[in-house]
Design a protein around this motif. Structure first.
Motif, PDB file in Angstrom:
ATOM      1  N   ALA A   1       6.336  13.778  -2.728  1.00  0.00           N
ATOM      2  CA  ALA A   1       6.046  12.719  -1.403  1.00  0.00           C
ATOM      3  C   ALA A   1       7.101  13.515  -0.064  1.00  0.00           C
ATOM      4  O   ALA A   1       8.002  13.892  -0.719  1.00  0.00           O
ATOM      5  N   LEU A   2       5.991  13.220   0.461  1.00  0.00           N
ATOM      6  CA  LEU A   2       7.098  13.519   1.919  1.00  0.00           C
ATOM      7  C   LEU A   2       7.266  13.074   3.042  1.00  0.00           C
ATOM      8  O   LEU A   2       6.903  12.393   3.342  1.00  0.00           O
ATOM      9  N   VAL A   3       8.569  13.241   2.937  1.00  0.00           N
ATOM     10  CA  VAL A   3       9.651  12.468   3.954  1.00  0.00           C
ATOM     11  C   VAL A   3       9.453  12.891   4.926  1.00  0.00           C
ATOM     12  O   VAL A   3      10.305  13.712   5.473  1.00  0.00           O
ATOM     13  N   ILE A   4       9.024  12.467   6.127  1.00  0.00           N
ATOM     14  CA  ILE A   4       9.352  13.593   7.363  1.00  0.00           C
ATOM     15  C   ILE A   4       9.794  12.803   8.957  1.00  0.00           C
ATOM     16  O   ILE A   4       9.219  11.612   8.516  1.00  0.00           O
ATOM     17  N   GLY A   5      10.838  13.364   9.029  1.00  0.00           N
ATOM     18  CA  GLY A   5      11.405  12.803  10.200  1.00  0.00           C
ATOM     19  C   GLY A   5      12.253  11.303  10.100  1.00  0.00           C
ATOM     20  O   GLY A   5      11.924   9.976  11.333  1.00  0.00           O
TER      21      GLY A   5
ATOM     22  N   ALA B   1       1.139  -0.754  -0.454  1.00  0.00           N
ATOM     23  CA  ALA B   1      -0.328  -0.243   0.162  1.00  0.00           C
ATOM     24  C   ALA B   1       1.245   1.071   0.445  1.00  0.00           C
ATOM     25  O   ALA B   1       0.523   2.292  -0.581  1.00  0.00           O
ATOM     26  N   ALA B   2       2.055   1.228   0.921  1.00  0.00           N
ATOM     27  CA  ALA B   2       2.868   2.056   0.855  1.00  0.00           C
ATOM     28  C   ALA B   2       3.673   2.235  -0.887  1.00  0.00           C
ATOM     29  O   ALA B   2       3.842   3.853  -1.352  1.00  0.00           O
ATOM     30  N   LYS B   3       4.047   1.148  -0.768  1.00  0.00           N
ATOM     31  CA  LYS B   3       3.986   1.642  -2.546  1.00  0.00           C
ATOM     32  C   LYS B   3       3.374   1.897  -3.998  1.00  0.00           C
ATOM     33  O   LYS B   3       3.640   2.808  -4.432  1.00  0.00           O
TER      34      LYS B   3
ATOM     35  N   LEU C   1      11.741   3.408   0.036  1.00  0.00           N
ATOM     36  CA  LEU C   1      10.377   4.085  -1.026  1.00  0.00           C
ATOM     37  C   LEU C   1      10.794   5.649  -1.850  1.00  0.00           C
ATOM     38  O   LEU C   1      10.684   6.415  -2.373  1.00  0.00           O
ATOM     39  N   PRO C   2      11.470   6.590  -0.688  1.00  0.00           N
ATOM     40  CA  PRO C   2      11.809   7.548  -1.445  1.00  0.00           C
ATOM     41  C   PRO C   2      12.535   7.745  -2.664  1.00  0.00           C
ATOM     42  O   PRO C   2      12.177   8.139  -3.482  1.00  0.00           O
ATOM     43  N   HIS C   3      13.418   6.737  -2.555  1.00  0.00           N
ATOM     44  CA  HIS C   3      14.169   6.219  -4.203  1.00  0.00           C
ATOM     45  C   HIS C   3      13.573   5.831  -5.033  1.00  0.00           C
ATOM     46  O   HIS C   3      13.647   6.061  -6.324  1.00  0.00           O
ATOM     47  N   ARG C   4      12.790   4.803  -4.478  1.00  0.00           N
ATOM     48  CA  ARG C   4      11.768   4.143  -5.572  1.00  0.00           C
ATOM     49  C   ARG C   4      10.691   5.868  -6.365  1.00  0.00           C
ATOM     50  O   ARG C   4      10.379   5.844  -7.563  1.00  0.00           O
ATOM     51  N   ALA C   5      10.300   6.502  -5.705  1.00  0.00           N
ATOM     52  CA  ALA C   5       9.503   8.418  -6.258  1.00  0.00           C
ATOM     53  C   ALA C   5      10.849   8.966  -7.261  1.00  0.00           C
ATOM     54  O   ALA C   5      10.267   8.883  -8.072  1.00  0.00           O
ATOM     55  N   LEU C   6      11.963   8.391  -6.791  1.00  0.00           N
ATOM     56  CA  LEU C   6      13.079   9.418  -7.403  1.00  0.00           C
ATOM     57  C   LEU C   6      13.305   9.081  -9.041  1.00  0.00           C
ATOM     58  O   LEU C   6      12.673   9.480  -9.690  1.00  0.00           O
ATOM     59  N   ARG C   7      13.420   7.831  -8.957  1.00  0.00           N
ATOM     60  CA  ARG C   7      13.732   6.874  -9.960  1.00  0.00           C
ATOM     61  C   ARG C   7      11.938   6.650 -10.793  1.00  0.00           C
ATOM     62  O   ARG C   7      12.099   7.511 -11.984  1.00  0.00           O
TER      63      ARG C   7
END
Length: 75
Positions: free
Chosen positions: A15-19, A4-6, A30-36
């Motif tokens: 994508a907000l990547v917080i804390g 579900a997160a993917k 997940l942040p790397h997935r979004a950037l790709r």
């Protein structure tokens, strides 16, 4: 939950990547997935572990930075 997160990262434009330390897998990928996938990744963190990788890195705690970001974008 991981799928579900993917899916959410894949569907979103931003994508907000917080804390997060950005080192605990599988969530750290997940942040790397979004950037790709050419998504914008905004990191909010005092330590900024994704600095130089994220589209934007905002130094500070989420309780201070996030309301200011929301105000700047939506108000």
């Amino acid at each position: 939950m991981l799928q579900a997160a993917k899916d959410a990262f894949d569907r979103s434009d931003v994508a907000l990547v917080i804390g997060t330390s950005a080192i605990v897998e599988p969530i750290a990928s997940l942040p790397h997935r979004a950037l790709r996938r050419k998504k914008t990744v905004i990191e909010i963190n005092p330590d900024m572990p994704l600095r130089g990788i994220a589209s934007y890195s905002l130094a500070g705690s989420a309780d201070v930075v996030l309301p200011r970001l929301i105000e700047a974008v939506w108000l």
